[in-house]
Design an enzyme around this catalytic site. Structure first.
Site, PDB file in Angstrom:
ATOM      1  N   LYS A 101      43.638  48.143  44.670  1.00  0.00           N
ATOM      2  CA  LYS A 101      43.823  47.487  43.375  1.00  0.00           C
ATOM      3  C   LYS A 101      45.228  47.814  42.886  1.00  0.00           C
ATOM      4  CE  LYS A 101      41.949  47.069  38.698  1.00  0.00           C
ATOM      5  NZ  LYS A 101      40.902  47.538  37.755  1.00  0.00           N
ATOM      6  N   LYS A 118      42.802  43.452  45.396  1.00  0.00           N
ATOM      7  CA  LYS A 118      43.004  42.787  44.112  1.00  0.00           C
ATOM      8  C   LYS A 118      44.452  42.991  43.686  1.00  0.00           C
ATOM      9  CE  LYS A 118      41.254  42.852  39.347  1.00  0.00           C
ATOM     10  NZ  LYS A 118      40.340  43.496  38.382  1.00  0.00           N
TER      11      LYS A 118
END
Length: 332
Positions: free
Chosen positions: A196, A255
């Site tokens: 992330k 992400k």
């Protein structure tokens, strides 16, 4: 010599193109992120995300049933927490009667076969907007992990199929696995946000939940760069994903999505578990804005981006386009 091989033979018409197509999409490839609010019969559109709403639990359940009928089999849920419930401990996150816990129960009661993956992070519950507990001017990694275990176990008790830690604390997957197992939830899975990145693409999401870092009268980090990844890094993403698998993650996530497809492929090649990709709020908002101005064909761009994410190696795509894409696929 004039070519004996002609690539265009396999592109003559849609029938032949469909026969040799290497990558396909179906509604079962999608997970729909959902925002949940207190109250009844509440549906508030998020200004920076046209077509996406904060809904009360009753309307969320109705939407979940529609998604399931379209062939979507997973939802990733987030809650909009009242300001008076926020503090620096995150204790509302494991309240058995909290909004998240009520939402999980309601969804699983109404649609038992829908896979529910609640978000595990403290930012919606934090007065500082950070993913963990603030101590001495920074996010305290190990203290946060203890809170996340309580949160995850409460989600499992409510009926969650997977927990989805998005916090990026070191070692949290191992702590979550140990905590879930000790509580008797060996079959509750972990979908870890492994790679992330500290991205500017999250802006609309933070508007939806009011979860951006805030100014404070005490020293707090001004952003999330001390725990989310530097977007200049590639090898680090592989390392993080491998660590999470070793610690017990059943799925790993990259992400954001479109701007990070090189990372998706690297992670896919490195791990032996399914890879989820989050097609995030900023990516969604850009397509919506350009389509509203007539600069891009909305449906064509939407499907192209989703196909590219799948082609890069995604086993599952968490996307705000899930419902629209599923409807379009049903018509084909």
């Amino acid at each position: 010599m004039f070519p004996l091989q002609r690539g265009r033979r396999l592109r003559i018409n849609e029938s032949i193109r469909s026969l040799v197509r290497e990558t396909t999409l179906s509604p079962a490839d999608f997970m729909f992120p959902m925002f949940i609010a207190e109250g009844e019969n509440i549906q508030v559109e998020i200004p920076s995300m046209p077509g996406i709403y904060r809904r009360s639990i009753d309307l969320t359940v109705k939407e979940v049933q529609e998604l399931f009928d379209l062939g979507i089999r997973a939802v990733n849920i987030y809650v909009k927490v009242s300001e008076d419930l926020k503090d620096n401990t995150g204790k509302e996150a494991w309240n058995p009667n909290g909004l998240m816990q009520q939402a999980i129960i309601a969804i699983k009661t109404a649609c038992p076969e829908m896979i529910v993956m609640p978000d595990v992070a403290l930012d919606p519950y934090s007065i500082y907007g950070h993913d963990g507990i603030i101590e001495k001017g920074d996010v305290a990694n190990d203290a946060t992990n203890e809170a996340l275990v309580k949160m995850a176990v409460s989600h499992a008790q409510a009926g969650a199929d997977f927990v989805a830690p998005s916090d990026m604390m070191d070692g949290r997957v191992l702590r979550l696995r140990q905590g879930l197992d000790a509580a008797g939830f060996q079959n509750v899975g972990i979908m870890s946000y492994s790679a992330k990145y500290a991205s500017a693409f999250y802006g609309p999401f933070r508007d939806a939940l009011d979860s951006a870092p805030r100014e404070s009268d005490i020293a707090v980090p001004k952003d999330k760069k001390t725990y989310q990844m530097d977007y200049a890094n590639r090898i680090e993403a592989i390392k993080e994903a491998l660590w999470d698998v070793e610690e017990g993650a059943d799925m790993v996530m990259v992400k954001p999505g479109i701007a990070y497809l090189d990372i998706v492929r690297e992670v896919k090649n490195a791990v032996n578990v399914p890879v989820t990709v989050f097609h995030v709020s900023g990516e969604y908002a850009m397509i919506k804005a350009a389509a509203e101005r007539g600069w891009l064909d909305h449906d064509k761009i939407m499907m192209e981006q989703l196909m590219c994410i799948k082609r890069a190696g995604a086993s599952l795509i968490s996307t705000y386009f899930a419902k629209e894409a599923a409807i379009l696929l049903k018509k084909q």
